[in-house]
Design a protein around this motif. Structure first.
Motif: not given
Length: 152
Positions: A1-14
């Motif tokens: 689940m962590r990689p999915t959350v990390d990807a979501l957060l990266r996209r959001w911060h971008r």
């Protein structure tokens, strides 16, 4: 689940596109402030909100390349609401400032802020950063605050 959350957060911060801060100690200082505010929070809602600020501070520092701490392990049953709240809270603030800029006929694509707009001096700070007429920006911001959903 962590990689999915990390990807979501990266996209959001971008998407937020917030400016990198200098010096790098800025990130540690913000986290320290948020942790202190969480410790002094009196109500459950305030603690929840301050926890979202702590998570935001950690994730922003990581995204900007200045990891000050690791995010706690994501447990959907425990953290889904917290992360949803954080995403909504900061996205609403970001959109608030972009909308205010549009209403002031300023280039909204350059305005990228997430500080709490509930106080006039914060509106003045943002207007100054983006060379927007502070009187007009404050007037528009006050009107917008009446109808804009801002989470505590």
């Amino acid at each position: 689940m962590r990689p999915t959350v990390d990807a979501l957060l990266r996209r959001w911060h971008r998407m937020l596109g917030l400016s990198r801060q200098s010096p790098p100690s800025w990130y540690r200082d913000r986290l320290r402030e948020e942790l202190q505010e969480r410790r002094t929070a009196k109500t459950s809602l305030r603690k929840f909100s301050e926890t979202s600020d702590v998570i935001f501070s950690i994730s922003r520092a990581r995204y900007d390349g200045f990891p000050v701490r690791t995010l706690p392990p994501f447990v959907a049953s425990r953290d889904a609401l917290l992360y949803t709240y954080m995403l909504a809270k900061y996205t609403l603030r970001w959109k608030f400032y972009r909308t205010a800029a549009i209403l002031c006929n300023a280039p909204c694509d350059k305005v990228r802020e997430v500080i709490n707009p509930r106080k006039d001096h914060k509106l003045d700070e943002v207007a100054s950063r983006y060379q927007i007429d502070p009187v007009e920006f404050r007037r528009v911001g006050r009107q917008l605050r009446r109808v804009w959903p801002l989470l505590p």
